[in-house]
Design a protein around this motif. Structure first.
Motif, short mmCIF file in Angstrom:
data_model
loop_
_atom_site.label_atom_id
_atom_site.label_comp_id
_atom_site.label_asym_id
_atom_site.label_seq_id
_atom_site.Cartn_x
_atom_site.Cartn_y
_atom_site.Cartn_z
N ALA A 228 11.63 -6.76 -12.00
CA ALA A 228 10.78 -5.59 -12.23
C ALA A 228 9.29 -5.91 -12.19
N LEU B 93 3.54 5.65 -3.91
CA LEU B 93 4.70 6.37 -4.44
C LEU B 93 4.86 6.04 -5.92
N SER B 94 5.76 6.75 -6.58
CA SER B 94 5.96 6.48 -8.00
C SER B 94 7.32 5.82 -8.28
N GLY B 95 8.20 5.82 -7.32
CA GLY B 95 9.54 5.27 -7.57
C GLY B 95 9.51 3.75 -7.71
N PRO B 96 10.66 3.15 -8.06
CA PRO B 96 10.68 1.70 -8.21
C PRO B 96 10.40 0.97 -6.90
N PHE C 202 0.84 -1.20 0.00
CA PHE C 202 0.00 0.00 0.00
C PHE C 202 0.88 1.25 0.00
N ILE D 187 -1.33 -9.56 -17.41
CA ILE D 187 -0.22 -8.62 -17.22
C ILE D 187 1.10 -9.28 -17.65
N GLU D 188 1.16 -10.57 -17.50
CA GLU D 188 2.35 -11.37 -17.84
C GLU D 188 3.58 -10.93 -17.05
N ALA D 189 3.37 -10.68 -15.79
CA ALA D 189 4.48 -10.36 -14.87
C ALA D 189 3.98 -10.68 -13.46
N ARG E 65 2.20 -2.88 -10.84
CA ARG E 65 1.67 -1.59 -10.34
C ARG E 65 1.27 -0.67 -11.50
N ALA E 66 2.02 -0.76 -12.60
CA ALA E 66 1.73 0.12 -13.75
C ALA E 66 0.52 -0.37 -14.54
N ASP F 48 6.87 -3.51 -10.39
CA ASP F 48 6.63 -2.24 -11.08
C ASP F 48 5.66 -2.43 -12.24
N ILE F 49 5.83 -3.57 -12.95
CA ILE F 49 4.95 -3.82 -14.11
C ILE F 49 3.51 -4.00 -13.63
#
Lengths: 146, 216
Positions: A41, A31-34, A26, A112-114, A47-48, A44-45
């Motif tokens: 990764a 946040l937006s950083g990695p 949460f 999402i394939e991640a 979350r995006a 990040d994928i």
């Protein structure tokens, strides 16, 4: 099969671990950083992707609510073991969580394939909670039969 | 009340206080901790893909990797800067494909090849928009995917293929990576505003950092 006492304690511990994982996610999602992700990764994928919210509610927040509920139910349950209504609420919540977790894992694998390490970990914890509940339930049935 | 109930209750309350308090504190702290380093570094502004005037008051250099998810997340915020400050800010894109991203360099090549036909920024947007689609493709399908993007942009396919296969822009990409390494860039995206490294907590803060620089 495990005793109600032990299963309740295990559920309490799993819920606290799950609460920690969901809270971490949460925080990271705000946040937006990695994201710190031991498996690369994937976090990040995920979350995006378009699947971080359901009905406008952040999925990690739902996770936090679920684990907090399970922990509270364990505390309530420890007062009177076994309590029929609490058991029912725990079983319904845990089953719903595992079902929802399966759907999210499906999205990770095929849409999402991640994979997000923390999401998978949370799913494993929810499965562990359900298994613990089922095993303790079996024990009660056995005791009734005796 | 049983002793166990009291103990479990106390543990739960303590855990909840630590976790929720921690999230609240960190969020508050993060919201105010985006900053710009004092040290000014020398950046070669003649290099990189640019948008905006050379005489712009603010030069924002981004070291980025087309396969990095955080860079894709930063993209809308960078795009916003382009539209809010078209004359006051010059954006400079520098390649910094990370070794853990197998198609980062390849994507940079395709973007540069599109740039040779005047459509670097269009290709740049396409690559970030479709990042999730091509990041996990098998090695032999990625170029085909990028070619599809080139077709959408109505570029000269043969010329692009030639440029990509001939590695025409290798030295340009390598120069960007070398400059990033010299500056100590170790993650993407990394931003420099008028030569000073920006420490971002959220990409939304980019706007604030630029606005503050413009006030100077």
């Amino acid at each position: 099969m495990i005793s109600f006492n032990l299963s309740n304690r295990l559920i309490f511990i799993f819920s606290l671990i799950g609460l920690g994982v969901a809270s971490f996610l949460f925080y990271e999602y705000s946040l937006s950083g990695p994201i710190f992700c031991p498996t690369g990764a994937g976090c990040d994928i995920v979350r995006a992707s378009a699947y971080t919210k359901i009905l406008g509610i952040s999925i990690p927040l739902l996770g936090m609510a679920y684990y907090l509920t399970m922990a509270v139910l364990s505390v309530v349950h420890s007062h009177q073991l076994p309590h029929k209504l609490v058991r029912k609420l725990q079983t319904i919540s845990a089953s719903a969580a595992v079902g929802f977790g399966m759907y999210l894992t499906y999205l990770e694998a095929y849409v999402i394939e991640a994979y997000c390490f923390w999401c998978v970990l949370s799913f494993i914890i929810s499965v562990a909670i359900l298994i613990t509940l089922v095993l303790s339930r079996d024990k009660r049935k056995d005791e009734n039969r005796d | 009340m049983k002793t166990e109930t009291k103990i479990l209750g106390a543990i739960l309350v303590l855990t909840a206080v630590i976790l929720f308090g921690g999230i609240f504190f960190l969020s508050k702290f993060s919201a105010n901790s985006s900053s710009v380093e004092e040290k000014i570094v020398q950046i070669d502004y003649s290099k990189g893909q640019k948008i905006g005037s050379d005489s712009a008051k603010v030069k924002l250099v981004e070291f980025s990797d087309f396969q990095c998810p955080a860079c894709a997340q930063a993209e809308p915020f960078v795009k916003q800067l382009k539209s809010v400050y078209p004359d006051q800010v010059q954006l400079i894109y520098r390649h910094f494909p990370l070794p853990q991203h197998p198609f980062g360099k390849q994507a940079a090549n395709w973007a540069e090849a599109a740039g040779a036909q005047g459509k670097f920024w269009e290709m740049h947007s396409k690559l970030f928009e479709t990042q999730a689609e091509w990041s996990n493709l098998p090695d032999n399908e990625v170029d085909e995917f990028f070619l599809g993007l080139v077709k959408q942009l109505e570029l000269d396919e043969n010329k692009i293929k030639q440029d990509v296969e001939g590695n025409t822009f290798k030295s340009r990409i390598d120069d960007d990576v070398a400059e990033g390494q010299r500056l100590g860039v170790d993650s993407t995206p990394t931003f420099y505003i008028n030569g000073r490294k920006v420490i971002l907590q959220t990409f939304n803060d980019l706007n604030t950092v630029v606005a503050e620089e413009l006030k100077k």
